[in-house]
Design an enzyme around this catalytic site. Structure first.
Site: not given
Ligand code: DGJ
Length: 732
Positions: A477, A547
Site C-alpha cells: 500500500d 477503496d
C-alpha cells in the site's frame, strides 16, 4: 515485423502486419517524423512527405530549400532552433543557453528488446520484437542521445525510450527528458483522459482537441488517483468498435505528464514522460540517464481494439514471473471487516468462514505490527504486535495454511508515522524541510526512498517477517502523496533528482523482494487506485482498483480502468452493505457480478451475512472458479457505458470464440420503456451459441443483438435497480 533502413534517404520504417512507423534524418541532421498509423507499403524514399514551403515569418534552417523545423514534424524536438512547440527535452549547457541540436550519427538493430536499467518496461524474446536504436549527438554540449524504438510482431504497438549520455568532461543539467513525442499531421481528434480522485478513480473525461495544449499530469510523487499516465486520442467518429484511435501509456509510477498540443498549422504533438516541473537531473561526465518507456498503440477497430492491444501486451510482455497469465486466487481480505481492531482468534474465525465459502487465500490487512491500533502510529515498525499475533505472521500463516487457505498480508513500506520507533531513530529519513512545517497526511510522512540505506533498512525488516512465514501474497500500500520533498541524502544542487530517485528506490525494493520471493503474488495499492499504472504492473501483476467497493460505483471504475489495463490486473472485492463509502445497498448478486471481472475477492466478515447471502457467495466462488480463465484473460469488450446510460454491459470472449460471458448491470431502472437489444462483440458469426437453453447465431447476436428481455438474459431480472446478470454463451 521488420525494420527497414533506407541508407541513402536516411529513412527508417518499422512495421508489422498492423502498423507502420516512419521517420527520417532531416536536412539539419535531427530526426523527423513522417508517419504513424495503419501499415503502408515501404518505398525507398518518403521525402515527398517533407514540407519545403515558403511561408511568412518562418525561421528556415535552409533558406534555399525552405526547410523549416516549425513546418515539419519532429521526432524528439529540441527547443530554440526553429521549432516552437513543447520540446521533448531540455539540456542546460555550460553557456546557460538551453539550446541543443542532436544530429544523426549512427543506428543499430537488435532482434529483441533490451532491459531498461532499474526501470519497468515491456520485454520480448527473440522473434517477438525488433528494436532500433538511433544515436544522435550534440557536439557543443558533448551529449549523446539514443532513441530506442521496438516494434512487436503481434501487436499494433511501438515502444520508445530515450537515453542521454554525457560524453564531455563537465556536468550538464537535464531539465526535461520526456519519453515520447509523436507529431501527427492533423489535430482532428478527441482526447480521452482517465481522471478522478480517491474513491472515484479513472472516470472517462473526453475533450475535443482545439488549438493549444490539453494535458494531464501528477506532481504527487506517484501517478495518482486524480490523473492516470494513460491517454487516448481518437477520431471524433470513432466509437468502441470502429474507427481510428491512438493510445499512449507511460510505464512509470512517479510524477508524469501527458500532453497534446495543436499548433497553428493544425499539426498535433503528443508527448509523455517524467513531469519536468519536478525534475532536474545532473548528468556527470560519462553518466547516462534513461527515460521510462512509453507505449504507443494504434487501432482502427475502435476503442475496444485499442484496449485489447494494451491488455494483450501487458499480460504477455509486461507482467512477469509466476503469476503471468495465471488465474488469480480468490481471496478474503479483513480490512473492511475489522479495520485494525482484531485478534488472532477473530481473524481465524473470519478465515475459517472464508474457507467454508470456497475462498483460496486469506489476506491480513493493516494493523498487525508495531503499535498500530489506529492510523496515528506504528508505520515503519515492521515487527509483529504480540498482543494481536502471539505467534507473529509466521504463526498465523501456519494456522491459515493448516485450514487449507493460502496466506497473505499488508505492508506500507514507503511510509512512517512520526509516532513510531523508526521515526524516533531516524527523523531525517522522512521527507521534510528543516525549519518548515511538516505536512502530514493520514498522520504519516513519506520515507526518503531516494536513499539506498533507507530502502535497505526497510527491506531487512520485511525480509525478516517474510522469510520464515508461509506467505503467498503481499498487498503493498502507499497512502499519501509527497510534500516537502527534500532529501538529506544529497546536496542542495541535486534536489531536482529526488522525485525520480524516489520511484527508482521503490522499484528497487520491489525487484529485490520479487527475486527473493518469486512465488509471492504482489498487489499494489495506493489508497485504492492511486498508483494504478503500467509501471507497477511490471512488479505487482494486480492493483487494488479503489477503496470504493460499492457495487455500482465499481462499474464506473472498472469500466474506465479497462481502457488501458487488463481485467486480470484489477483487484476487485465484494464488501458489506450499506457500503462504507456511499451508504448504498447494492444486492450481493450485483456486487459479485461486478467484482468477478477482476482479480476477485471478498472484503467483509462472511459470518455476518444471512444464510441466503452466504449461499450466493458460495455460488459466486464456484462460478468464478469454473470461468476464471475466461473472466480474467478473455478478450474484453465494452458494450454499454455506465457513463452514458443507466445500464452497463461488457463481455469476455475466449480466444477460440467458443465461449463468452456477458454481464449486464442495471443501476437505475427505466420504467415503461421497451428494453431493446444489445449487440454482442467478438463472437464467430458462423457459430451457433447456446445460452440457457436458447440457441442464437453468432452473426445475429452481433448484428441484431440479444433482446434485453428478462427471459433472454437467462431468466434473471435485469429490469430493476441493482439487478444484474452474468450469462454464459457456449458454441454448440
Ligand atoms: C488503504 C487501502 O486502499 C485499503 O484497502 C487498506 O489497505 C487501508 N489502506 C489500510 O490502511
Amino acid at each position: 515485423m521488420n525494420i527497414i533502413v533506407h541508407e541513402e534517404s536516411k529513412q527508417f520504417h518499422l512495421y508489422n502486419d498492423y502498423i507502420s512507423y516512419i521517420m527520417y534524418v532531416q536536412p539539419n541532421g535531427e530526426l523527423g517524423q513522417l508517419y504513424f498509423g495503419k501499415k503502408i507499403h515501404d518505398r525507398d524514399n518518403f521525402n515527398h512527405l517533407v514540407n519545403y514551403f515558403l511561408m511568412p515569418v518562418t525561421p528556415y534552417y535552409d533558406e534555399k530549400t525552405f526547410f523549416s523545423l516549425e513546418k515539419n514534424r519532429q521526432e524528439y524536438p529540441s527547443f530554440g532552433t526553429g521549432d516552437f512547440g513543447t520540446s521533448a527535452f531540455k539540456i542546460v549547457d555550460k553557456d546557460g543557453s538551453g539550446v541543443s541540436c542532436f544530429k544523426y550519427k549512427a543506428h543499430s538493430i537488435t532482434p529483441s528488446k533490451k532491459k531498461l536499467p532499474g526501470l519497468p518496461a515491456t520485454y520480448a524474446d527473440e522473434g517477438e520484437a525488433l528494436s532500433l536504436e538511433i544515436e544522435l549527438t550534440d557536439e557543443i554540449s558533448k551529449v549523446s542521445l539514443f532513441l530506442t524504438y521496438s516494434v512487436f510482431k503481434d501487436y499494433p504497438v511501438i515502444t520508445r525510450s530515450a537515453r542521454f549520455v554525457n560524453t564531455g568532461t563537465e556536468d550538464i543539467v537535464l531539465d526535461k527528458a520526456l519519453s515520447l513525442c509523436l507529431d501527427l499531421p492533423d489535430s482532428n481528434y478527441e482526447w480521452l483522459q482517465f481522471s478522478g480522485a480517491w474513491a472515484r478513480e479513472r472516470h472517462i473525461v473526453t475533450k475535443r482537441l482545439d488549438d493549444g495544449i490539453t494535458a494531464v499530469g501528477s506532481r504527487r510523487g506517484h501517478s495518482g488517483a486524480n490523473e492516470n499516465p494513460f491517454v487516448i486520442i481518437k477520431r471524433p467518429e470513432t466509437d468502441e468498435n470502429i474507427g481510428e484511435a491512438i493510445g499512449c501509456s507511460l510505464i512509470y509510477s512517479g510524477n508524469f505528464i501527458a500532453q497534446a498540443e495543436s499548433d497553428a498549422d493544425g499539426k498535433l504533438r503528443l508527448l509523455t514522460g517524467i513531469n519536468p516541473d519536478t525534475f532536474s537531473w545532473i548528468l556527470k561526465s560519462e553518466e547516462c540517464f534513461v527515460t521510462p518507456e512509453a507505449v504507443l498503440a494504434w487501432s482502427d477497430k475502435g476503442l475496444n481494439g485499442l484496449s485489447q492491444a494494451f491488455h494483450a501486451l501487458y499480460n504477455n510482455h509486461l507482467v512477469r514471473g509466476k503469476w503471468k497469465n495465471k488465474e488469480r486466487p480468490i481471496l478474503l481480505n479483513n480490512w473492511e471487516a475489522t479495520f485494525m481492531d482484531f485478534t488472532e482468534d477473530s481473524i481465524l474465525k473470519i478465515a475459517s468462514k472464508a474457507k467454508e465459502a470456497g475462498a483460496e487465500l486469506f489476506v491480513l490487512d493493516d494493523g498487525w505490527f508495531g503499535a498500530r491500533d489506529d492510523d496515528t502510529r506504528g508505520l515503519g515498525d515492521w515487527i509483529e504486535n504480540p498482543a494481536k499475533l502471539p505467534g507473529g505472521i509466521k504463526g498465523l500463516s501456519e494456522k491459515i495454511e493448516a485450514m487449507g487457505l493460502k496466506f497473505g498480508f499488508w505492508i506500507e513500506p514507503e511510509m512512517v508515522n512520526p509516532d513510531s520507533d523508526l521515526y524516533r531513530a531516524h527523523p531525517d529519513w522522512a521527507f521534510s524541510i528543516p525549519g518548515r512545517d511538516k505536512t502530514l497526511s493520514r498522520h504519516q510522512m513519506v520515507l526518503d526512498y531516494s536513499r539506498p540505506e533507507v530502502v535497505d533498512h526497510i527491506h531487512d525488516m520485511l525480509y525478516n517477517v517474510i522469510k520464515d512465514a508461509k506467505v503467498s501474497y503481499i498487498k503493498w500500500d502507499m497512502n499519501r502523496s509527497i510534500t516537502e520533498c527534500l532529501s538529506r541524502g544529497v546536496t542542495s544542487k541535486e534536489q531536482g533528482m529526488v522525485y525520480h530517485r524516489y520511484i527508482l528506490g521503490v522499484y528497487s525494493l520491489y525487484e529485490r523482494l520479487i527475486s527473493e520471493f518469486p512465488d509471492i503474488l504482489f498487489e499494489s495499492c495506493a489508497s485504492g487506485g492511486g498508483r494504478f499504472d503500467a509501471g507497477m504492473l511490471y512488479y505487482a501483476p494486480q492493483a487494488w482498483c479503489s477503496d470504493n467497493t460499492d457495487g455500482e460505483d465499481r462499474i464506473f471504475i472498472q469500466y474506465g480502468t479497462s481502457y488501458g489495463y487488463p481485467v486480470s490486473s484489477m483487484g476487485a472485492h465484494v464488501s458489506a452493505v450499506p457500503n462504507q463509502q456511499t451508504g448504498r445497498t447494492v444486492p450481493i448478486s450485483m456486487r459479485g457480478n461486478v467484482a468477478m471481472f477482476g482479480a476477485f475477492g471478498y472484503e467483509l466478515d462472511l459470518n455476518h451475512i444471512s444464510d441466503e447471502e452466504f449461499e450466493t457467495v458460495k455460488r459466486q466462488i464456484e462460478f468464478v472458479k469454473e470461468h476464471r480463465k475466461l473472466l480474467q484473460y478473455g478478450t474484453f469488450y465494452r458494450l454499454r457505458s455506465p457513463f452514458d446510460a443507466a445500464q452497463a454491459a461488457w463481455m469476455v470472449v475466449s480466444q477460440d470464440k467458443k465461449e463468452a460471458l456477458l454481464a449486464v448491470y442495471t443501476m437505475r431502472a427505466v420504467v415503461n420503456r421497451m428494453p431493446g437489444y444489445l449487440k454482442l462483440r467478438g463472437l464467430d458469426p458462423d457459430f451457433k451459441y447456446e445460452c440457457n437453453g436458447k440457441t442464437y447465431c453468432g452473426d445475429e447476436l452481433m448484428q441484431m443483438g440479444i433482446p434485453m428481455k428478462d427471459e433472454c438474459i437467462s431468466g434473471y431480472s435485469i429490469s430493476y435497480d441493482g439487478s444484474s446478470a452474468v450469462v454464459v454463451f457456449k458454441a454448440e
